[in-house]
Design an enzyme around this catalytic site. Structure first.
Site, PDB file in Angstrom:
ATOM      1  CB  CYS A 119     -28.863  46.174  26.882  1.00  0.00           C
ATOM      2  SG  CYS A 119     -27.185  45.676  27.303  1.00  0.00           S
ATOM      3  CE  LYS A 192     -20.961  50.125  26.869  1.00  0.00           C
ATOM      4  NZ  LYS A 192     -21.802  49.114  27.486  1.00  0.00           N
ATOM      5  CD  GLU A 230     -19.751  60.155  32.130  1.00  0.00           C
ATOM      6  OE1 GLU A 230     -19.861  59.599  33.233  1.00  0.00           O
ATOM      7  OE2 GLU A 230     -20.731  60.447  31.422  1.00  0.00           O
ATOM      8  CE  LYS A 245     -17.754  47.860  26.078  1.00  0.00           C
ATOM      9  NZ  LYS A 245     -18.945  47.314  26.667  1.00  0.00           N
TER      10      LYS A 245
HETATM   11  C1  PBG Z   1     -23.817  45.969  27.600  1.00  0.00           C
HETATM   12  C2  PBG Z   1     -22.440  45.744  27.087  1.00  0.00           C
HETATM   13  C3  PBG Z   1     -21.959  45.913  25.780  1.00  0.00           C
HETATM   14  C4  PBG Z   1     -20.626  45.494  25.805  1.00  0.00           C
HETATM   15  C5  PBG Z   1     -20.328  45.124  27.116  1.00  0.00           C
HETATM   16  N1  PBG Z   1     -21.465  45.300  27.896  1.00  0.00           N
HETATM   17  C6  PBG Z   1     -22.650  46.318  24.536  1.00  0.00           C
HETATM   18  C7  PBG Z   1     -23.245  47.664  24.403  1.00  0.00           C
HETATM   19  O1  PBG Z   1     -23.083  48.559  25.246  1.00  0.00           O
HETATM   20  O2  PBG Z   1     -23.959  47.825  23.410  1.00  0.00           O
HETATM   21  C8  PBG Z   1     -19.701  45.466  24.628  1.00  0.00           C
HETATM   22  C9  PBG Z   1     -18.612  44.458  24.696  1.00  0.00           C
HETATM   23  C10 PBG Z   1     -17.933  44.194  23.403  1.00  0.00           C
HETATM   24  O3  PBG Z   1     -18.293  44.711  22.337  1.00  0.00           O
HETATM   25  O4  PBG Z   1     -16.991  43.388  23.430  1.00  0.00           O
HETATM   26  N2  PBG Z   1     -24.072  47.235  28.094  1.00  0.00           N
HETATM   27 ZN    ZN Z   2     -26.329  47.596  28.283  1.00  0.00          ZN
END
Ligand code: PBG
Ligand code: ZN
Length: 321
Positions: A119, A192, A230, A245
């Site tokens: 991303c 996640k 998952e 997460k």
């Molecule tokens: C990227 C990623 C994200 C986070 C960690 N890796 C953002 C998302 O998935 O949009 C979030 C970490 C945080 O909010 O502290 N994939």
């Molecule tokens: Zn990402």
């Protein structure tokens, strides 16, 4: 009255003797942002006390926490250039790769975990390859495998895929093995959730999706049983450590995974959880250090073996001895 529970609360000494859970330095993983194209560390506006570091500043930034007993960091590269193939994510001289080398050179004993995602490196900000208005799962795997391989080649101890594509742990494991990286581990962001609590981070990594949202790949917040599915898939595919997460809004999920899965469990106390507490403390509603300690301990008590937290440096100061 034979039972007087308050006997065990009478002095701090007694309380500490009977305390069931506590934080240790080796529970903590500190996120680190390495940013390309900067000459000075810059505080991240949406995340007070967190900085974007040029590579040369990383050793200095980590000196004190390493001294206090920090065992592991989770490294995020923030590139200057984004494109439709995320090419800076797997470049040999990419920001993450350079940062890994610098940190491992300075602190060979520090465990370096790298976030593997697309991303922050894609011009559209999605975690996978975009085809029309969809995210192409299997095309994304190819790129994620390249990213993981390049991190391992730079010296990462673990790669941490955070994209939520199906089958990515299996694909990354085989890519690592076929390229001689059999000792590089995988910490999978297994459960996640599609959470609003990533807002401040997306601001920091400039990784918000340009169109749509992440609901077709990240998990639905209503689901707890699905987290077990998952996690089990990731374990089967070769994950060494699994993750839930966010953390505070998903303590029940942490608990369930802990009870059902025989793998080390990490939990990510994400940017929005951090920002909420900072905001409450700044408004004078409560003490930041007390909130920090109690909420981090709640993640441990729920069952996390490892906690990724933006307060790692502050917590180390409290728990190091
Ligand atoms: C990227 C990623 C994200 C986070 C960690 N890796 C953002 C998302 O998935 O949009 C979030 C970490 C945080 O909010 O502290 N994939
Ligand atoms: Zn990402």
């Amino acid at each position: 009255m034979k039972q007087r529970p308050r006997r065990l609360r009478r002095t701090e000494s007694i309380r500490s003797l009977v305390r069931e859970n506590n934080l240790n330095t080796s529970d903590l993983i500190r996120p680190v942002f390495a940013a390309a194209g900067k000459s000075q560390p810059e505080e991240i506006p949406s995340m007070a006390d967190c900085y974007h570091y040029p590579v040369e500043y990383l050793p200095g930034a980590l000196a004190e926490p390493v001294e206090l007993g920090l065992e592991a960091i989770l490294l995020f590269g923030v590139p200057e250039i984004r494109d439709s193939e995320a090419s800076r994510a797997y470049a040999t001289d990419g920001i993450t790769q350079r940062a890994v080398k610098k940190i491992k050179n300075t602190y060979p004993g520090l465990t370096v975990i790298t976030d593997v995602c697309l991303c922050a490196f894609m011009d559209h900000g999605h975690c996978g390859v975009v085809r029309g208005d969809r995210i192409d799962n299997d095309a994304s795997l190819k790129l994620l495998g390249r990213v993981a391989r390049s991190h391992a080649a730079a010296g990462a101890d673990f790669v941490a895929p955070s994209d939520m594509m199906d089958g990515r742990v299996n694909y990354i494991r085989s890519q690592l093995d076929e390229n001689g990286h059999t000792d590089t581990g995988i910490i999978s962001y297994s459960a996640k959730y599609a959470s609003s609590l990533y807002g401040p981070f997306r601001n920091a990594a400039d990784s918000a999706p340009e169109f749509g949202d992440r609901c077709s790949y990240q998990m639905d917040p209503g689901n707890a049983r699905e987290a077990l599915k998952e996690v089990r898939l990731d374990v089967k595919e070769g994950a060494d450590i699994v993750m839930v997460k966010p953390a505070l809004a998903y303590l029940d999920v942490i608990r369930r995974v802990k009870l059902e899965i025989d793998r080390p469990l990490a939990a990510y106390n994400v940017s929005g959880e951090y920002a909420m507490i900072k905001a409450a403390a700044n408004a004078g509603y409560a003490d930041e250090k007390e909130l920090m300690f109690e909420t981090t301990l709640s993640i441990k008590r729920a069952g996390a073996d490892l906690i990724i937290t933006y307060w790692a440096d502050e917590l180390l100061k409290l728990v190091a001895n």
